[in-house]
Design an enzyme around this catalytic site. Structure first.
Site, PDB file in Angstrom:
ATOM      1  N   ILE A  61       0.860  -1.174   0.000  1.00  0.00           N
ATOM      2  CA  ILE A  61       0.000   0.000   0.000  1.00  0.00           C
ATOM      3  C   ILE A  61       0.900   1.229   0.000  1.00  0.00           C
ATOM      4  O   ILE A  61       2.048   1.175   0.441  1.00  0.00           O
ATOM      5  CB  ILE A  61      -0.989   0.017   1.190  1.00  0.00           C
ATOM      6  CG1 ILE A  61      -0.269  -0.047   2.535  1.00  0.00           C
ATOM      7  CG2 ILE A  61      -1.981  -1.124   1.060  1.00  0.00           C
ATOM      8  CD1 ILE A  61      -1.225   0.017   3.730  1.00  0.00           C
ATOM      9  N   ASP A  62       0.381   2.333  -0.518  1.00  0.00           N
ATOM     10  CA  ASP A  62       1.174   3.547  -0.662  1.00  0.00           C
ATOM     11  C   ASP A  62       1.702   4.038   0.684  1.00  0.00           C
ATOM     12  O   ASP A  62       1.078   3.818   1.733  1.00  0.00           O
ATOM     13  CB  ASP A  62       0.337   4.661  -1.298  1.00  0.00           C
ATOM     14  CG  ASP A  62      -0.125   4.338  -2.707  1.00  0.00           C
ATOM     15  OD1 ASP A  62       0.496   3.461  -3.343  1.00  0.00           O
ATOM     16  OD2 ASP A  62      -1.096   4.962  -3.164  1.00  0.00           O
ATOM     17  N   ARG A  63       2.804   4.750   0.630  1.00  0.00           N
ATOM     18  CA  ARG A  63       3.442   5.241   1.852  1.00  0.00           C
ATOM     19  C   ARG A  63       2.503   6.061   2.738  1.00  0.00           C
ATOM     20  O   ARG A  63       2.492   5.867   3.957  1.00  0.00           O
ATOM     21  CB  ARG A  63       4.684   6.049   1.488  1.00  0.00           C
ATOM     22  CG  ARG A  63       5.475   6.494   2.701  1.00  0.00           C
ATOM     23  CD  ARG A  63       6.829   7.036   2.333  1.00  0.00           C
ATOM     24  NE  ARG A  63       7.650   7.212   3.515  1.00  0.00           N
ATOM     25  CZ  ARG A  63       8.954   7.471   3.487  1.00  0.00           C
ATOM     26  NH1 ARG A  63       9.585   7.571   2.332  1.00  0.00           N
ATOM     27  NH2 ARG A  63       9.642   7.615   4.612  1.00  0.00           N
ATOM     28  N   VAL A  65      -0.609   5.808   3.124  1.00  0.00           N
ATOM     29  CA  VAL A  65      -1.802   5.017   3.454  1.00  0.00           C
ATOM     30  C   VAL A  65      -1.491   4.133   4.660  1.00  0.00           C
ATOM     31  O   VAL A  65      -0.380   3.649   4.814  1.00  0.00           O
ATOM     32  CB  VAL A  65      -2.244   4.166   2.242  1.00  0.00           C
ATOM     33  CG1 VAL A  65      -3.478   3.332   2.576  1.00  0.00           C
ATOM     34  CG2 VAL A  65      -2.503   5.066   1.042  1.00  0.00           C
TER      35      VAL A  65
END
Length: 228
Positions: A61-63, A65
């Protein structure tokens, strides 16, 4: 930084953690410490392992998030979980706090995601173009506060910044997500997108696994929605 308290589920084959916003899942060119390495170091000490610790990243998952991240502790589990990801047999649900309420309040979004590597940004297009990839998600409004709406999303494809780009496309940017049209940033640079829950069949024991990640601590708005 990872803490043992972040572990949501663990057995001989799987490890599921609740990632903090701002943490990297895997090492990148920045050289900063990443969750993958932190967990390996923790397991090595905790289990007194003499050799290398095996830990496979099943999804990222994106940083900015937060929430559920799934790791495999054995090569057998990693191979099977990767196959399950490809076949859509791992269901992933997210919570997003959006600046506007989607209209209609439930449905499916279908776009084509075009990634720009130079800006690390994606665009959601209505029609296919060049290297754009098909992107689908289901969503449903779960609650409202004065300025924000809680939307639950089931991610049906895994494209770069997909949820962020698709919600922005329909005029519902995520709280704190300046890159995709939010009005203002959040302290610490995170965004209000949370990997809330995963559901799948255990790759070895073939039992149902459902794991839910508590929302980020210290954020009063998240707390309002989780407790309502």
């Amino acid at each position: 930084m990872f803490s043992p308290n972040d572990i949501l589920y663990e057995d001989n084959h799987l490890l599921i953690v609740n990632k903090h916003s701002g943490d990297l899942v895997q090492p990148d060119p920045s050289g900063e410490s990443a969750l993958e390495d932190q967990i390996k170091a923790f397991i090595k000490v905790r289990d007194a392992k003499a050799g290398e610790v095996f830990l496979g990243v099943v999804h990222r998952i994106d940083r900015p998030v937060s929430g559920v991240v799934l790791f495999a502790k054995t090569s057998k589990a990693l191979v099977r979980l990767n196959e399950m990801i490809r076949e859509g047999r791992i269901r992933k649900f997210y919570w997003a706090l959006t600046e506007q309420t989607p209209d209609p309040e439930a449905g499916e979004l279908r776009h084509y995601i075009l990634r720009d590597g130079r800006t690390n940004r994606s665009r959601a297009l209505d029609m296919p173009k060049a290297d754009a990839k098909s992107a689908r998600l289901r969503y449903e409004v779960q609650g409202r506060a004065t300025h924000y709406t809680l939307v639950e999303i089931e991610l049906l494809t895994g494209r770069h910044h997909q949820i962020r780009a698709q919600l922005s496309k329909i005029g519902c940017p995520i709280r704190g997500d300046l890159k995709y049209g939010a009005r203002r940033s959040l302290a610490g640079g995170g965004i209000s997108l949370h990997s809330r829950r995963v559901e799948f069949e255990h790759p070895v024991r073939h039992e149902p696994v459902v794991v839910t990640a508590p929302v980020p601590a210290g954020d009063n708005l998240w707390a309002v929605f989780e407790n309502c």
